[in-house]
Design an enzyme around this catalytic site. Sequence first.
Site, PDB file in Angstrom:
ATOM      1  N   SER A  96      58.610  17.519  19.859  1.00 30.16           N
ATOM      2  CA  SER A  96      59.673  17.009  18.701  1.00 30.16           C
ATOM      3  C   SER A  96      59.164  16.487  17.609  1.00 30.16           C
ATOM      4  O   SER A  96      58.246  17.033  16.842  1.00 30.16           O
ATOM      5  CB  SER A  96      60.639  16.316  19.343  1.00 30.16           C
ATOM      6  OG  SER A  96      62.003  16.392  18.713  1.00 30.16           O
ATOM      7  N   MET A  97      59.646  15.254  17.355  1.00 27.66           N
ATOM      8  CA  MET A  97      58.669  14.536  16.287  1.00 27.66           C
ATOM      9  C   MET A  97      57.291  14.533  16.362  1.00 27.66           C
ATOM     10  O   MET A  97      56.639  14.646  15.301  1.00 27.66           O
ATOM     11  CB  MET A  97      59.533  13.135  15.870  1.00 27.66           C
ATOM     12  CG  MET A  97      58.825  12.281  14.939  1.00 27.66           C
ATOM     13  SD  MET A  97      59.327  10.645  14.789  1.00 27.66           S
ATOM     14  CE  MET A  97      58.331   9.928  16.226  1.00 27.66           C
TER      15      MET A  97
END
Length: 257
Positions: A96-97
Amino acid sequence: MPIPDTDSERWLRRFKPNAGSRVRLVCFPHAGGSASFYHPVAMTHAAAADVVVLQYPGRQDRRHEPLVLSVAEYVARIGPVLERERPLPTVYFGHSMGAVLAFETALALADTPAAPRAIVASGRRAPTTHRDERVHLRNDEGLLDDMRKLNGTQAHLLGDEEIVRMALPAVRGDYRVIETYQAVPGSTVDCPITVLVGDDDPKTTVAEADRWREHSRAAFRLRTFPGGHFYLAEHQREVNAELAATLSAVSEGTALR
Protein backbone atom coordinates in the site's frame (compact mmCIF):
# COMPACT_ATOMS: atom_id res chain seq x y z
CA MET A 1 21.33 18.91 8.79
CA PRO A 2 23.01 15.49 9.13
CA ILE A 3 20.82 12.76 10.56
CA PRO A 4 22.29 11.47 13.85
CA ASP A 5 23.50 7.89 13.97
CA THR A 6 20.81 7.00 16.51
CA ASP A 7 18.20 7.43 13.77
CA SER A 8 19.20 4.06 12.32
CA GLU A 9 18.21 2.40 15.58
CA ARG A 10 14.85 4.14 15.57
CA TRP A 11 14.03 3.50 11.91
CA LEU A 12 15.22 -0.09 11.43
CA ARG A 13 14.06 -3.33 13.06
CA ARG A 14 15.80 -6.66 12.69
CA PHE A 15 13.63 -9.28 14.36
CA LYS A 16 16.18 -12.04 13.68
CA PRO A 17 19.56 -10.62 12.58
CA ASN A 18 21.62 -12.48 9.99
CA ALA A 19 25.04 -10.85 9.89
CA GLY A 20 26.38 -13.30 7.30
CA SER A 21 23.65 -12.85 4.71
CA ARG A 22 24.43 -12.07 1.06
CA VAL A 23 21.17 -10.32 0.25
CA ARG A 24 18.87 -7.87 2.04
CA LEU A 25 15.08 -7.46 2.19
CA VAL A 26 13.79 -4.02 3.22
CA CYS A 27 10.11 -3.93 4.21
CA PHE A 28 8.01 -0.74 4.01
CA PRO A 29 4.75 -0.86 6.06
CA HIS A 30 1.36 0.44 4.91
CA ALA A 31 -0.38 3.62 6.07
CA GLY A 32 -0.79 3.49 9.83
CA GLY A 33 1.17 0.24 9.88
CA SER A 34 4.11 -0.65 12.09
CA ALA A 35 7.16 -2.86 11.88
CA SER A 36 5.42 -5.68 13.76
CA PHE A 37 3.13 -6.28 10.74
CA TYR A 38 6.16 -7.74 8.95
CA HIS A 39 7.35 -9.96 11.79
CA PRO A 40 6.08 -13.16 10.06
CA VAL A 41 7.83 -12.13 6.82
CA ALA A 42 11.05 -11.42 8.69
CA MET A 43 11.02 -14.76 10.45
CA THR A 44 10.31 -16.60 7.19
CA HIS A 45 13.28 -15.10 5.33
CA ALA A 46 15.77 -14.43 8.13
CA ALA A 47 17.81 -17.57 7.39
CA ALA A 48 18.45 -16.45 3.81
CA ALA A 49 18.49 -12.65 4.05
CA ASP A 50 19.20 -9.63 6.20
CA VAL A 51 15.57 -8.64 6.78
CA VAL A 52 15.18 -4.99 7.73
CA VAL A 53 11.75 -3.60 8.61
CA LEU A 54 11.12 0.12 8.77
CA GLN A 55 9.46 1.60 11.85
CA TYR A 56 7.83 4.94 11.10
CA PRO A 57 7.48 7.74 13.67
CA GLY A 58 4.19 8.04 15.53
CA ARG A 59 3.55 4.37 16.33
CA GLN A 60 4.50 1.71 18.88
CA ASP A 61 7.84 2.61 20.49
CA ARG A 62 8.00 5.81 18.36
CA ARG A 63 4.46 6.95 19.15
CA HIS A 64 5.60 10.13 20.90
CA GLU A 65 7.65 11.36 17.92
CA PRO A 66 6.23 13.88 15.43
CA LEU A 67 4.52 12.38 12.41
CA VAL A 68 6.04 12.54 8.94
CA LEU A 69 3.96 14.85 6.74
CA SER A 70 4.73 13.84 3.14
CA VAL A 71 6.20 11.15 0.93
CA ALA A 72 9.13 13.47 0.22
CA GLU A 73 9.87 13.79 3.94
CA TYR A 74 9.65 10.04 4.47
CA VAL A 75 12.15 9.49 1.64
CA ALA A 76 14.47 12.26 2.86
CA ARG A 77 14.69 10.53 6.23
CA ILE A 78 14.66 6.89 5.14
CA GLY A 79 17.18 7.25 2.30
CA PRO A 80 20.20 8.31 4.38
CA VAL A 81 19.48 5.60 6.97
CA LEU A 82 19.52 2.87 4.29
CA GLU A 83 22.63 4.37 2.70
CA ARG A 84 24.55 3.81 5.93
CA GLU A 85 23.81 0.08 5.92
CA ARG A 86 26.44 -2.43 4.80
CA PRO A 87 26.12 -2.64 0.99
CA LEU A 88 24.26 -5.76 -0.10
CA PRO A 89 22.11 -6.68 -3.10
CA THR A 90 18.72 -5.49 -1.91
CA VAL A 91 15.03 -6.08 -2.55
CA TYR A 92 12.40 -3.54 -1.47
CA PHE A 93 8.99 -4.89 -0.43
CA GLY A 94 6.20 -2.41 0.28
CA HIS A 95 2.48 -2.79 0.84
CA SER A 96 0.00 0.00 0.00
CA MET A 97 1.64 3.30 1.04
CA GLY A 98 4.78 1.25 1.59
CA ALA A 99 4.88 0.41 -2.13
CA VAL A 100 5.01 4.11 -2.98
CA LEU A 101 7.70 4.75 -0.35
CA ALA A 102 9.73 1.84 -1.73
CA PHE A 103 9.49 3.25 -5.26
CA GLU A 104 10.31 6.82 -4.28
CA THR A 105 13.21 5.70 -2.07
CA ALA A 106 14.55 3.66 -4.99
CA LEU A 107 14.41 6.80 -7.15
CA ALA A 108 16.23 8.81 -4.50
CA LEU A 109 18.98 6.20 -4.09
CA ALA A 110 19.47 5.49 -7.79
CA ASP A 111 23.15 5.26 -8.75
CA THR A 112 24.17 4.64 -5.13
CA PRO A 113 25.31 1.34 -3.57
CA ALA A 114 22.04 1.31 -1.60
CA ALA A 115 19.81 1.24 -4.70
CA PRO A 116 17.56 -1.85 -4.77
CA ARG A 117 18.04 -4.58 -7.34
CA ALA A 118 14.28 -5.30 -7.38
CA ILE A 119 11.01 -3.92 -6.01
CA VAL A 120 7.97 -5.94 -4.95
CA ALA A 121 4.99 -3.56 -4.78
CA SER A 122 1.85 -4.87 -3.09
CA GLY A 123 -1.69 -3.55 -2.87
CA ARG A 124 -1.11 -0.19 -4.52
CA ARG A 125 -1.97 1.34 -7.85
CA ALA A 126 0.82 2.74 -10.02
CA PRO A 127 2.37 6.04 -8.86
CA THR A 128 0.99 8.15 -11.70
CA THR A 129 -2.57 6.86 -11.43
CA HIS A 130 -4.78 9.24 -9.47
CA ARG A 131 -7.94 9.12 -7.39
CA ASP A 132 -9.40 12.11 -5.58
CA GLU A 133 -9.32 10.55 -2.10
CA ARG A 134 -9.88 12.66 1.02
CA VAL A 135 -10.36 10.12 3.77
CA HIS A 136 -7.84 11.97 5.95
CA LEU A 137 -10.30 14.89 6.13
CA ARG A 138 -13.11 12.78 7.60
CA ASN A 139 -13.96 12.69 11.29
CA ASP A 140 -12.72 9.80 13.40
CA GLU A 141 -15.72 7.59 12.65
CA GLY A 142 -15.31 8.17 8.92
CA LEU A 143 -11.67 7.19 9.12
CA LEU A 144 -12.51 4.08 11.13
CA ASP A 145 -15.16 3.15 8.57
CA ASP A 146 -12.54 3.16 5.80
CA MET A 147 -10.20 1.04 7.92
CA ARG A 148 -12.98 -1.51 8.49
CA LYS A 149 -13.68 -1.72 4.76
CA LEU A 150 -10.04 -2.58 4.11
CA ASN A 151 -10.07 -5.38 6.71
CA GLY A 152 -6.52 -4.50 7.71
CA THR A 153 -7.22 -4.22 11.42
CA GLN A 154 -8.94 -6.85 13.52
CA ALA A 155 -12.48 -5.76 14.35
CA HIS A 156 -12.04 -6.20 18.09
CA LEU A 157 -9.07 -3.81 18.06
CA LEU A 158 -11.14 -1.13 16.35
CA GLY A 159 -13.61 -1.48 19.22
CA ASP A 160 -10.93 -0.86 21.85
CA GLU A 161 -11.15 2.87 22.58
CA GLU A 162 -7.64 3.12 24.03
CA ILE A 163 -5.99 1.37 21.09
CA VAL A 164 -7.99 3.42 18.60
CA ARG A 165 -7.09 6.67 20.33
CA MET A 166 -3.40 5.77 20.19
CA ALA A 167 -3.47 4.62 16.55
CA LEU A 168 -5.69 7.19 14.84
CA PRO A 169 -3.21 10.09 14.67
CA ALA A 170 -0.65 7.94 12.82
CA VAL A 171 -3.33 6.48 10.55
CA ARG A 172 -4.75 9.90 9.70
CA GLY A 173 -1.27 11.31 9.13
CA ASP A 174 -0.32 8.52 6.73
CA TYR A 175 -3.64 8.79 4.89
CA ARG A 176 -2.83 12.46 4.38
CA VAL A 177 0.67 11.56 3.16
CA ILE A 178 -0.52 9.11 0.53
CA GLU A 179 -3.67 10.98 -0.51
CA THR A 180 -1.70 14.16 -1.23
CA TYR A 181 1.15 12.35 -3.01
CA GLN A 182 1.83 13.19 -6.63
CA ALA A 183 4.44 11.28 -8.59
CA VAL A 184 6.73 12.99 -11.06
CA PRO A 185 5.38 12.08 -14.52
CA GLY A 186 7.63 9.66 -16.36
CA SER A 187 9.60 8.63 -13.28
CA THR A 188 11.16 5.19 -13.72
CA VAL A 189 13.63 2.87 -12.00
CA ASP A 190 16.22 0.60 -13.59
CA CYS A 191 15.32 -2.42 -11.49
CA PRO A 192 12.54 -4.97 -12.11
CA ILE A 193 9.16 -4.42 -10.47
CA THR A 194 6.85 -7.24 -9.38
CA VAL A 195 3.33 -6.14 -8.46
CA LEU A 196 1.01 -8.18 -6.24
CA VAL A 197 -2.64 -7.21 -5.85
CA GLY A 198 -5.97 -8.56 -4.63
CA ASP A 199 -8.60 -8.87 -7.34
CA ASP A 200 -11.24 -7.22 -5.10
CA ASP A 201 -9.10 -4.42 -3.65
CA PRO A 202 -11.22 -1.25 -3.21
CA LYS A 203 -8.08 0.89 -3.35
CA THR A 204 -6.51 -0.64 -6.47
CA THR A 205 -7.97 -2.21 -9.59
CA VAL A 206 -5.95 -4.75 -11.54
CA ALA A 207 -5.76 -2.24 -14.42
CA GLU A 208 -4.35 0.43 -12.08
CA ALA A 209 -1.83 -2.07 -10.71
CA ASP A 210 -0.77 -3.05 -14.23
CA ARG A 211 0.31 0.52 -14.91
CA TRP A 212 3.34 -0.01 -12.67
CA ARG A 213 4.92 -1.40 -15.86
CA GLU A 214 5.28 2.24 -16.97
CA HIS A 215 7.67 2.89 -14.06
CA SER A 216 10.34 0.28 -14.74
CA ARG A 217 12.98 0.23 -17.46
CA ALA A 218 13.62 -3.42 -16.62
CA ALA A 219 11.35 -6.46 -16.22
CA PHE A 220 7.76 -6.18 -15.01
CA ARG A 221 5.44 -8.81 -13.63
CA LEU A 222 1.89 -8.62 -12.25
CA ARG A 223 0.28 -11.29 -10.11
CA THR A 224 -3.28 -11.18 -8.80
CA PHE A 225 -4.72 -13.00 -5.78
CA PRO A 226 -8.27 -13.59 -4.60
CA GLY A 227 -9.07 -11.02 -1.94
CA GLY A 228 -9.15 -7.37 -1.00
CA HIS A 229 -6.63 -4.79 0.11
CA PHE A 230 -5.04 -7.09 2.68
CA TYR A 231 -5.16 -10.19 0.47
CA LEU A 232 -1.65 -11.04 1.70
CA ALA A 233 -2.99 -12.05 5.12
CA GLU A 234 -4.74 -15.02 3.46
CA HIS A 235 -1.95 -15.74 0.97
CA GLN A 236 1.16 -15.55 3.12
CA ARG A 237 2.68 -18.70 1.64
CA GLU A 238 2.37 -17.47 -1.95
CA VAL A 239 3.62 -13.97 -1.13
CA ASN A 240 6.60 -15.38 0.74
CA ALA A 241 7.35 -17.65 -2.23
CA GLU A 242 7.44 -14.57 -4.48
CA LEU A 243 9.81 -12.83 -2.07
CA ALA A 244 12.03 -15.90 -1.78
CA ALA A 245 12.31 -16.22 -5.57
CA THR A 246 13.13 -12.53 -5.92
CA LEU A 247 15.74 -12.65 -3.15
CA SER A 248 17.34 -15.73 -4.70
CA ALA A 249 17.54 -14.15 -8.14
CA VAL A 250 19.01 -10.92 -6.75
CA SER A 251 21.51 -12.82 -4.60
CA GLU A 252 22.67 -14.95 -7.54
CA GLY A 253 22.58 -12.10 -10.04
CA THR A 254 20.15 -13.92 -12.34
CA ALA A 255 17.38 -12.31 -14.36
CA LEU A 256 13.95 -11.96 -12.82
CA ARG A 257 11.07 -13.36 -14.87
